[in-house]
Scaffold this motif. Structure first.
Motif, short mmCIF file in Angstrom:
data_model
loop_
_atom_site.label_atom_id
_atom_site.label_comp_id
_atom_site.label_asym_id
_atom_site.label_seq_id
_atom_site.Cartn_x
_atom_site.Cartn_y
_atom_site.Cartn_z
N ASP A 1 0.87 -1.18 0.00
CA ASP A 1 0.00 0.00 0.00
C ASP A 1 0.91 1.23 0.00
O ASP A 1 1.45 1.63 1.04
CB ASP A 1 -0.91 -0.02 1.23
N VAL A 2 1.08 1.82 -1.19
CA VAL A 2 2.02 2.92 -1.35
C VAL A 2 1.57 4.13 -0.52
O VAL A 2 2.35 4.74 0.22
CB VAL A 2 2.17 3.29 -2.84
N ALA B 1 -3.74 3.54 -2.96
CA ALA B 1 -2.75 3.26 -4.01
C ALA B 1 -2.05 1.96 -3.67
O ALA B 1 -1.35 1.88 -2.66
CB ALA B 1 -1.75 4.40 -4.11
N GLN B 2 -2.24 0.96 -4.52
CA GLN B 2 -1.73 -0.37 -4.20
C GLN B 2 -0.98 -0.96 -5.39
O GLN B 2 -1.42 -0.87 -6.54
CB GLN B 2 -2.90 -1.28 -3.83
N GLN C 1 3.30 -7.45 -12.14
CA GLN C 1 2.88 -6.40 -11.23
C GLN C 1 1.45 -5.95 -11.54
O GLN C 1 1.08 -5.81 -12.70
CB GLN C 1 3.83 -5.20 -11.31
N VAL C 2 0.69 -5.75 -10.51
CA VAL C 2 -0.71 -5.32 -10.64
C VAL C 2 -0.84 -3.98 -9.91
O VAL C 2 -0.54 -3.90 -8.71
CB VAL C 2 -1.66 -6.36 -10.02
N ILE C 3 -1.25 -2.95 -10.63
CA ILE C 3 -1.32 -1.60 -10.08
C ILE C 3 -2.78 -1.19 -9.98
O ILE C 3 -3.54 -1.29 -10.96
CB ILE C 3 -0.56 -0.60 -10.97
N GLU C 4 -3.20 -0.71 -8.81
CA GLU C 4 -4.58 -0.27 -8.60
C GLU C 4 -4.59 0.99 -7.73
O GLU C 4 -4.25 0.93 -6.54
CB GLU C 4 -5.40 -1.37 -7.94
N TYR C 5 -4.96 2.13 -8.35
CA TYR C 5 -5.09 3.41 -7.65
C TYR C 5 -6.55 3.84 -7.71
O TYR C 5 -7.23 3.62 -8.73
CB TYR C 5 -4.24 4.48 -8.32
N ASP C 6 -7.02 4.50 -6.67
CA ASP C 6 -8.35 5.11 -6.75
C ASP C 6 -8.19 6.57 -7.19
O ASP C 6 -7.07 7.08 -7.38
CB ASP C 6 -9.12 4.96 -5.43
#
Length: 440
Positions: free
Chosen positions: A109-110, A114-115, A404-409
């Motif tokens: 969890d950056v 943001a993950q 890598q899997v990027i997921e930001y709201d």
């Protein structure tokens, strides 16, 4: 028989040291010129070309390029009970070690919302090559197949050269090992042509023209001769490969406490693989060097593959290297980067921790390379020719990819939007920034 290289009292740069150390001369470039037409012809003609090449190189025209299921099943029943027991235990130990090798997925969890996650994903399909020239290698079946299975690869194919004495089938112990491991796709195809078959696939079959004999793979692994290495070099990029494996190597770092009989036996054990096999002893003890030379003379005369061993030990790739002390010895073996490194000296475990380049390290008098070849649980498919400086041996990692899997709201992206725009404009790629702005 074996030459001496005296480095005592000399201060050498790493480049000068590498020039002094013995190494087999393997002309992969020339071999690549030889095998390039083979790759093209297999790609064009498929099964028909594979049969022609088997007749040309192996002296037999296989009736079945893909080994029939009933032959695989029967091979297990024909196994010598002692060999079956040894294979079962080898498989158990290798599986135990390789099951522990699989890396863990992780999530970071950056900032809130943001993950970044990382998943390890196995390749879809692999082709595993098992040599069958001067010797046959059921142990290589275990090393390749178990690593791929523990990685979670769904489709495995094994290929090994057809044997004239086996009516065009691979060695029966190789077949039995495949069956024990649950591998039912096995081919009687050797050399560079097996690499081509795996890389490009092969049309045609044992029965009907136009069928598909073998589907292409994503990764090819397994040792072989210089022509196999050259073929792997040429198809790299079409598929992944483990390494361009060259002739086997053993280096022994030993002091005066080492048993000369053990050292000599271990040097001979690797020299029997191939006339180009490298056997190197690094020691500060002149007495040990002399004792090993004497033991080698006796053992070479008594060994089954005398001519092969003699050629390997007397070649420019083998030597006894005299050093001032174990500190200089460490410098030498780290520069050499052996496929197999034995340490037979006082404080062997501590010395092993200071090794930076080796395919595998065998610590103490009761950890010979032969143990790693069969029953240690480690993998014996290892980097040769100094490749240990930048790559590792075969393992579960050889068949995995990190995704890598990027997921930001929305809030997390908005928080860095202006900074992304600034970097995009600095790089002269304004549309990158506009792709972020468009969301707000």
């Amino acid at each position: 028989m074996i030459t001496r290289i005296d480095l005592r009292g000399r201060t050498l740069t790493r480049r000068e040291l590498l020039d002094e150390l013995p190494r087999a001369e393997v002309d992969v470039e020339h071999a690549a010129e030889v095998v390039a037409p083979i790759l093209i012809d297999v790609r064009k003609r498929g099964a028909a070309e594979l049969r022609d090449l088997a007749e040309r190189f192996d002296g037999v025209r296989p009736v079945h390029l893909r080994v029939p299921a009933d032959v695989l099943a029967a091979s297990v029943g024909a196994l010598d009970p002692d060999v079956r027991s040894a294979l079962d235990e080898t498989i158990r130990r290798v599986r135990l070690v390789h099951a522990a090798q699989r890396p863990a997925d992780f999530t970071v969890d950056v900032v809130p919302g943001a993950q970044v996650r990382q998943r390890w994903v196995p390749v879809r399909r692999v082709g595993l090559y098992v040599p069958g020239g001067l010797a046959v290698y059921p142990s290589s079946v275990v090393m390749n197949v178990v690593a791929a299975q523990e990685a979670g690869v769904g489709s495995l194919a094994v290929s090994s050269p057809p044997q004239k004495d086996e009516n065009g089938l691979p060695d029966p112990v190789v077949l039995a090992t495949c069956a024990l491991l649950g591998v039912d796709e096995v081919y009687a195809v050797g050399g560079a042509q097996a690499v081509a078959m795996f890389a490009y696939g092969a049309a045609g079959s044992d029965e009907v023209d136009g069928d598909i004999l073998c589907e292409p793979v994503d990764v090819i692994t397994g040792p072989g001769n210089v022509y196999v290495a050259a073929a792997k070099r040429l198809v790299r990029g079409v598929v992944g490969i483990d390494a361009e494996a060259g002739p086997t190597e053993i280096a022994v770092l030993a002091d005066g406490t080492a048993d000369a009989t053990h050292v000599a036996a271990d040097l001979v054990s690797q020299a029997e693989h191939d006339p180009l096999a490298a056997a190197v002893l690094v020691t500060p003890s002149v007495e040990l060097a002399g004792a090993v030379e004497a033991k080698l003379a006796d053992r070479v005369e008594a060994t089954e593959h005398r001519e092969r061993v003699m050629t390997a030990l007397s070649g420019k790739q083998s030597a006894i290297v005299l050093v001032d002390d174990l500190e200089q010895g460490l410098e030498v073996v780290n520069a050499y980067g052996a496929e197999h490194l034995e340490i037979q000296a006082v404080g062997a475990a501590e010395l092993a921790e200071r090794i930076t380049s080796a395919g595998a390290i065998f610590v103490g008098p009761y950890s010979p390379v032969s143990l790693g070849d069969y029953m240690a649980g480690s993998n014996h498919v290892l980097p040769t020719g100094g490749c240990a400086h930048f790559t590792s041996g075969l393992g579960v990692h050889s068949f995995l990819r990190a995704v890598q899997v990027i997921e930001y709201d929305a809030d997390a992206l908005a928080d860095v939007a202006d900074r992304i725009v600034a970097l995009a404009e600095a790089e002269g790629l304004p549309a990158h920034g506009e792709a972020v702005r468009a969301r707000f």
